[in-house]
Design an enzyme around this catalytic site. Structure first.
Site, PDB file in Angstrom:
ATOM      1  N   ASP A  93      18.995 -23.186  24.280  1.00 33.52           N
ATOM      2  CA  ASP A  93      17.940 -23.315  25.161  1.00 33.52           C
ATOM      3  C   ASP A  93      17.906 -24.278  26.560  1.00 33.52           C
ATOM      4  OD1 ASP A  93      14.610 -23.976  25.756  1.00 33.52           O
ATOM      5  OD2 ASP A  93      14.410 -22.790  23.899  1.00 33.52           O
ATOM      6  N   TYR A  95       3.898 -10.360  30.412  1.00 32.17           N
ATOM      7  CA  TYR A  95       4.373 -10.483  28.992  1.00 32.17           C
ATOM      8  C   TYR A  95       4.549  -8.930  28.463  1.00 32.17           C
ATOM      9  CZ  TYR A  95       4.305 -12.186  24.371  1.00 32.17           C
ATOM     10  OH  TYR A  95       4.964 -12.327  23.064  1.00 32.17           O
ATOM     11  N   LYS A 117       8.212  -7.587  27.268  1.00 36.28           N
ATOM     12  CA  LYS A 117       8.171  -6.889  25.892  1.00 36.28           C
ATOM     13  C   LYS A 117       8.565  -5.417  25.734  1.00 36.28           C
ATOM     14  CE  LYS A 117       7.978 -11.140  24.037  1.00 36.28           C
ATOM     15  NZ  LYS A 117       9.360 -11.737  23.867  1.00 36.28           N
ATOM     16  N   VAL A 169       1.211 -14.418  15.787  1.00 34.11           N
ATOM     17  CA  VAL A 169       1.518 -15.530  14.958  1.00 34.11           C
ATOM     18  C   VAL A 169       0.621 -16.821  14.980  1.00 34.11           C
ATOM     19  CG1 VAL A 169       3.322 -17.289  14.204  1.00 34.11           C
ATOM     20  CG2 VAL A 169       3.806 -14.839  15.159  1.00 34.11           C
TER      21      VAL A 169
END
Length: 280
Positions: A50, A191, A195, A224
């Protein structure tokens, strides 16, 4: 004469990753530690990477408390070819690459800039940065680590996409009653583009390296739960046939399957786990 391919492991043995090294990008985010736990549970040595070193250290500490020396960490910027090459040279052969790094932009109501999420106002600098991390970064990592896999004629790449790789965002989810139409917050264009682009990258790489022992698949999680506001959870749950958002741990088995010999005859696929949202 066509030779029969070797029979891969099956049953519980097919999920064994002992002796394998997995590298996860964006490993300090929401799903990264769960992907790491999934692979460490199967015996893999997991390299957390990261760009946020403070969050990376926290993720390393939490995972090492459960999986010990199977977990290591290394700072890496997926937008930098130099950074990727340095990690590749330091870590040696990588058997599994999980392209997880991405930006999911949030616009704080208190900032008074929620309108910047809207297409007509979306900053070009944000577009460039988010595409660079989520899509170009996946390409650069796949090129670096996947090329090595192809040379060794074995390896797995898993791209973490989203249910928004196959459907458009329902912008009604983000609507606020106290906000004029011109300033209503929305899910950002980047986004969805990132994706969806990952699915195209998955298919391309799967075909490109199919004859060199490298399998490439995508996993598309649905929403989520992560302490979202109650009204948002209620709105989204109404769009999901199972009537709820997903839990972090509910994606672990899919990661284990896609990264192990259990999925030895699968490549170029996008596995959507979304409580049934995209079937309606």
């Amino acid at each position: 004469m066509t030779l029969s391919p070797p029979i891969p492991p099956y049953g519980a043995r097919a999920f064994d990753l002992t002796g394998k090294t997995a590298l996860i990008t964006g490993a300090a985010g929401l799903l990264g530690p769960e992907h790491a736990a999934a692979l460490a549970e199967m015996g893999a040595r997991v390299v957390l990477t990261d760009v946020d070193e403070a969050r990376l250290d926290r993720a390393l500490e939490a995972l090492r408390s459960r999986y010990g020396d199977l977990i290591i960490a290394c700072s890496m910027d997926v937008t930098s070819e130099t950074s990727i090459s340095q990690v590749r040279d330091k870590m040696g052969p990588v058997d599994i690459l999980v392209n997880n790094a991405a930006v999911d932009p949030k616009f704080d109501r208190s900032s008074g800039k929620t309108e910047l999420s809207r297409l007509e106002h979306f900053p070009l600098a944000d577009w460039d940065r988010q595409i660079s991390i989520g899509l170009t970064g996946a390409f650069l990592c796949a090129r670096a680590f996947g090329t090595d896999m192809a040379a060794r004629r074995q390896g797995v790449i898993l791209n973490i996409a989203s249910d928004l790789s196959v459907i458009a965002p329902d912008q009604r989810l983000y609507r606020r009653d106290d906000t004029p139409a011109s300033a209503q917050p929305v899910k950002s264009v980047t986004y969805s583009v990132v994706k969806t682009g990952l699915i195209g990258l998955t298919r391309y790489l799967a075909g490109y390296w199919a004859g060199q022992g490298v399998r490439v698949n995508a996993l598309s999680p649905g929403g989520v739960f992560n302490d979202h506001p109650e009204d948002f959870v209620d709105r989204l749950s109404q769009l999901i046939p199972m009537g709820r958002m997903g839990h972090l741990q509910e994606y672990r088995a899919a990661v284990q399957f896609l990264c192990s010999p259990a999925s030895s005859y699968m490549t170029g696929q996008n596995i959507v786990i979304d409580g049934g949202r995209t079937v309606l």
